[in-house]
Design a protein around this motif. Structure first.
Motif, short mmCIF file in Angstrom:
data_model
loop_
_atom_site.label_atom_id
_atom_site.label_comp_id
_atom_site.label_asym_id
_atom_site.label_seq_id
_atom_site.Cartn_x
_atom_site.Cartn_y
_atom_site.Cartn_z
N THR A 1 9.03 2.09 0.30
CA THR A 1 7.66 2.11 0.79
C THR A 1 6.95 0.81 0.44
OG1 THR A 1 7.55 4.52 0.60
CG2 THR A 1 5.45 3.34 0.70
N ALA A 2 7.15 0.34 -0.78
CA ALA A 2 6.55 -0.93 -1.20
C ALA A 2 7.10 -2.10 -0.39
CB ALA A 2 6.79 -1.15 -2.68
N ARG B 1 6.57 -8.71 3.77
CA ARG B 1 6.95 -7.33 4.04
C ARG B 1 8.16 -7.26 4.96
NH1 ARG B 1 1.20 -4.88 5.81
NH2 ARG B 1 1.10 -6.92 6.82
N ASP C 1 11.05 0.84 7.81
CA ASP C 1 10.62 2.16 8.25
C ASP C 1 11.30 2.55 9.57
OD1 ASP C 1 9.37 0.33 9.84
OD2 ASP C 1 7.39 1.28 9.78
N GLY D 1 7.77 -2.16 2.69
CA GLY D 1 7.08 -2.19 3.97
C GLY D 1 5.59 -2.43 3.86
N ARG D 2 4.99 -2.08 2.75
CA ARG D 2 3.53 -2.17 2.63
C ARG D 2 3.07 -3.35 1.79
NH1 ARG D 2 1.89 4.24 1.61
NH2 ARG D 2 2.74 5.02 3.60
N THR D 3 3.68 -3.51 0.63
CA THR D 3 3.28 -4.58 -0.29
C THR D 3 4.07 -5.85 -0.03
OG1 THR D 3 2.77 -2.90 -1.95
CG2 THR D 3 2.96 -5.17 -2.71
#
Length: 267
Positions: free
Chosen positions: A226-227, A170, A175, A229-231
């Motif tokens: 978003t992915a 990640r 963000d 940072g998260r996935t």
């Protein structure tokens, strides 16, 4: 700063954006802009957000700093002071000690940021002891950071070794958008992106408050970012559009970011 009207528009758009609990101001040296920094500190904290200031402490003196600087410091929740050898070589020890004492007197938490070496850590601890006494750790901390092989520090280190695209995790800064005073809204705080390089998909031009707010919302809600940072970026290479990137050598996570964003834009 030559266009104060544009700066105010950028500031208004930032303050109108939801979901930003902490706002950091960095430079260059933010205390070089008295009018802009004073206004930004007041506006940001008036919205209930926490303010973090990044500074070299070049404004430090053996006595109290100018009244306007003390006023800005009192609005900050945290001040990150550059205490590494690069900054120390350009500022006398009494000025650094004066900056340290001024931050603590204003009630802000002090973070002394140094390069992650034993010598730098020991030098910072000694300087804080001289400025604040042996109990300095109650109001301050030393935060070691690595020297990155990118941006201004690139010529100090060899290029990072390549790694397969699928091996990256990640992104820790996707963000952390950046609003520049001159009309640019950026998707992360990587130095190359902030200074005009990096993927075009991470850059938005804004000249009004509404455009700033819209750009921040667009970056926040972007599904690919978003992915990241998260996935994680490497995990995305399992998807069909990016599968060929899984085994391709990348110079770092930012290199993979550019390939993924370019691929997404071209469909």
């Amino acid at each position: 700063m030559t266009d104060f009207g544009l700066f105010e528009a950028m500031l208004d758009g930032l303050c109108a954006s939801p979901g930003l609990g902490v706002v950091a101001i960095s430079g260059g040296e933010p205390f070089a802009e008295r009018r802009a920094l004073s206004l930004a500190a007041r506006r940001i904290t008036a919205t209930g957000r926490l303010l973090v200031l990044y500074t070299s402490g070049v404004w430090g003196t053996s006595g109290d700093p100018p009244a306007w600087i003390g006023g800005v410091l009192r609005l900050a929740s945290c001040v990150v002071l550059g205490g590494d050898a690069f900054h120390a070589a350009r500022m006398p020890a009494p000025a650094f000690a004066g900056a340290v004492r001024a931050v603590v007197a204003a009630g802000a938490h002090l973070v002394c940021q140094v390069l992650d070496t034993p010598r730098e850590r020991e030098t910072a601890a000694r300087a804080l002891t001289e400025a604040l006494g042996p109990g300095w750790s109650r109001v301050a901390e030393v935060r070691p950071v690595p020297l990155l092989p990118y941006g201004r520090a690139a010529h100090f280190l060899p290029p990072p070794p390549s790694a397969p695209g699928g091996s990256f995790g990640r992104c820790p800064i996707v963000d952390a958008p950046v609003v520049r005073y001159d009309g640019w809204v950026l998707g992360c705080c990587d130095e190359n992106v902030v200074m005009g390089a990096g993927p075009p998909a991470l850059r938005r031009r804004a000249t009004t408050a509404a455009e700033v707010t819209a750009a921040l919302a667009e970056l926040r809600d972007d599904p690919l970012l978003t992915a990241f940072g998260r996935t994680g970026l490497g995990a995305l290479t399992a998807a069909e559009p990016y599968r060929d990137l899984a085994g391709r050598p990348m110079r770092g996570i930012c290199d993979l970011c550019g390939h993924l964003l370019a691929r997404a834009q071209t469909g």
